[in-house]
Every structure is written in structure tokens, then in C-alpha cells.
Design an enzyme around this catalytic site. Structure first.
Site, short mmCIF file in Angstrom:
data_model
loop_
_atom_site.label_atom_id
_atom_site.label_comp_id
_atom_site.label_asym_id
_atom_site.label_seq_id
_atom_site.Cartn_x
_atom_site.Cartn_y
_atom_site.Cartn_z
N GLU A 132 -9.78 -1.80 5.29
CA GLU A 132 -10.42 -1.53 6.56
C GLU A 132 -11.64 -2.44 6.74
O GLU A 132 -12.07 -3.09 5.78
CB GLU A 132 -10.83 -0.05 6.61
N ASN A 147 -7.75 -2.78 14.21
CA ASN A 147 -9.12 -3.08 13.79
C ASN A 147 -9.19 -4.27 12.83
O ASN A 147 -10.22 -4.54 12.24
CB ASN A 147 -9.75 -1.84 13.13
N HIS A 166 -7.35 -4.63 10.03
CA HIS A 166 -7.05 -4.38 8.61
C HIS A 166 -5.77 -5.10 8.19
O HIS A 166 -4.85 -5.30 8.98
CB HIS A 166 -7.01 -2.88 8.27
N ASP A 200 0.81 -1.22 0.00
CA ASP A 200 0.00 0.00 0.00
C ASP A 200 0.84 1.27 0.00
O ASP A 200 2.07 1.22 0.20
CB ASP A 200 -0.97 -0.01 1.20
C1 F6R Z 1 1.49 -1.54 6.12
C2 F6R Z 1 0.14 -2.06 6.22
C3 F6R Z 1 -0.63 -2.03 7.48
C4 F6R Z 1 0.21 -2.33 8.72
C5 F6R Z 1 -0.65 -2.27 9.98
C6 F6R Z 1 0.16 -2.50 11.23
O1 F6R Z 1 2.01 -1.68 4.81
O2 F6R Z 1 -0.35 -2.49 5.22
O3 F6R Z 1 -1.67 -2.99 7.38
O4 F6R Z 1 0.78 -3.60 8.59
O5 F6R Z 1 -1.27 -1.02 10.06
O6 F6R Z 1 1.08 -1.47 11.39
P1 F6R Z 1 2.21 -1.53 12.51
O7 F6R Z 1 3.14 -2.63 12.11
O8 F6R Z 1 2.89 -0.19 12.45
O9 F6R Z 1 1.53 -1.81 13.80
#
Ligand code: F6R
Length: 241
Positions: free
Chosen positions: A141, A134, A136, A66
Site C-alpha cells: 500500500e 491507490n 499498490h 500475495d
Molecule cells: C493481486 C494483487 C493486487 C491486484 C490489484 C488490482 O494479487 O496483488 O495488487 O493486482 O488490487 O486488482 P484488480 O485486478 O482486481 O483490479
């Protein structure tokens, strides 16, 4: 889903071993990479192994999950910048074979071309995921359709709040992102999801022990034939067995 539990260091090393094994068997593997805090230990381990000669990325192609809408790759909070800083600039990968969705061109056609490029490369062999509080995965989301391909999304307030630690203020956190869809992710031949810390414990319990539901996107991994979950003790703390 296979689950591995250990210290942060142990799970980073164990996950890194998967890359060593895969790249030995298939040096030109297609890897799906993630950003965020969670993969940093794994990336440090991969950099070390690459410097020691235990694995090479010379023939690897990479697709990232992403990118924030509105951020150019030179912006220090863009995910392109993150990948260059935390992995690509320190290993022997050909930068021309590293792909991150465009945060500037958000047209449906460009998003569809991202999926086509993954397919044309032969599909992702190993997709790395973190998980949002959440549930994701990527920036899919809650209530994103399981059939979704790469698309632009509006970030939830909870995701923007969780990510504001990287910005000067909440106002600077982008409101939208482009993400691989859930179908894009599920098309990967194998998947590793990593989670670290007690904040992730409730969602980890939900995706491992709860039902498969679009309300918790990562629960879809229960349907994947080859998904592994790497947890530190804090993230695993609420699992019943
Ligand atoms: C990042 C992504 C997100 C993160 C998630 C957890 O490329 O796609 O899904 O993996 O938000 O983020 P952290 O590791 O910072 O807790």
C-alpha cells in the site's frame, strides 16, 4: 517503461505472447503470478495456448504475489483458490511447484523464507502485476518502503472497499494480507503490469508521467530496467501522448 495500449483482448493476447516467447527460450522459467480481475483475460489466453500445445508449464515454478491473512487455500476467496480455479487447474503445471504466501502462518520467519525460496529457485524471470486504484502492487500500500521484502500488511480502507465485490459484505473482507515486498517485486528480471478500465486511468497517468514516490508504489517501476505496461484504452485514457 514500454507501454502497449489496445483492447482488453489485444493486450491479453500480446501479454500471452511474452509467456510463449519466454517459455520457448526457458521452459523452466520462474513466473510470478497475480490475482484479481485484471489478469483473467490473460489467464484464459494462456489456458487456450496451453491446450493448443503452443506453450507448456510442465517445468515452470510459480510464486504468487500475495494472500489474505486468515484465509486457508480452500476458502473460495483465497488467492490460492483463485489461482487453482483460474489458471493452475487448467494447465499442465505441477501444483507442487506453485507457491502462494501463507495466509495462516504470518510469522516474519515464514515471510523471509518466501523470499529465500524465490532466490533459491533462481529469481523470478517474469512477474505479472495488476495495480490498485491507490497505486499498490501486490498488497504494498502507499508509503511501503521500496526496500521491503515479503511481509504482512494492513490493507487500506480503499483496498478493502475495492475488493468487497468478491465478498458478501465489507466485514468479511480480510483486514491484513501477506505480500511480496517492493524489493521482492523489483528483483524480478522482467515485469508486466496490466491495467484495465477507467478507474485505473488516474493512477496509470501518475505512475507513467509522475515522479517516483513511495506514495504511489507502482511508480517504482520507472526504475526497473525491463518493465512493460499493458493498458486497455480506458486505463490509458489520461496519458498525454
Ligand atoms: C493481486 C494483487 C493486487 C491486484 C490489484 C488490482 O494479487 O496483488 O495488487 O493486482 O488490487 O486488482 P484488480 O485486478 O482486481 O483490479
Amino acid at each position: 517503461m514500454k507501454i502497449f495500449i489496445g483492447t482488453q483482448e489485444e493486450i491479453a493476447k500480446k501479454a500471452a505472447q511474452r509467456y510463449v516467447d519466454l517459455l520457448k527460450e526457458k521452459p523452466n522459467a520462474i513466473l510470478g503470478h497475480a490475482t484479481g480481475s485484471t489478469p483473467l483475460g490473460l489467464y484464459a489466453e494462456l489456458i487456450k495456448l496451453n491446450k493448443e500445445g503452443a506453450l507448456t508449464y510442465k517445468d515452470v515454478t510459480s510464486f504468487n504475489l500475495d494472500e489474505y491473512v486468515g484465509l486457508d487455500g480452500s476458502h473460495d476467496q483465497s488467492y490460492r483458490y483463485f489461482m487453482n480455479e483460474n489458471l493452475f487447474n487448467h494447465i499442465d503445471i505441477d501444483l507442487a511447484k506453485t507457491f502462494v504466501p501463507s495466509g495462516l502462518d504470518t510469522s516474519a520467519e515464514t515471510a523471509a523464507n518466501y523470499d529465500k525460496a524465490i532466490e533459491a529457485a533462481g529469481g523470478i524471470d517474469l512477474q505479472l502485476l495488476g495495480i490498485g486504484n491507490n497505486g499498490h502492487i501486490g498488497f504494498n500500500e502507499p508509503n511501503t518502503p521500496f526496500g521491503s521484502c515479503t511481509h504482512m500488511v494492513e490493507l487500506t480502507e480503499s483496498t478493502r472497499q475495492a475488493n468487497k465485490r468478491f465478498f458478501n459484505s465489507i466485514d468479511e473482507v480480510p483486514t491484513h494480507a501477506v505480500t511480496m515486498g517492493i524489493k521482492t517485486i523489483m528483483n524480478a528480471k522482467s515485469i508486466i503490469l496490466m491495467a484495465i478500465g477507467s478507474a485505473k486511468a488516474p493512477v496509470i497517468k501518475a505512475i507513467v508521467e509522475g515522479e517516483v514516490t513511495p506514495e504511489i508504489p507502482a511508480s517504482v517501476l520507472q526504475l526497473h530496467p525491463n518493465a512493460e505496461i499493458y493498458l486497455d484504452y480506458e486505463a490509458a485514457a489520461l496519458l498525454s501522448k
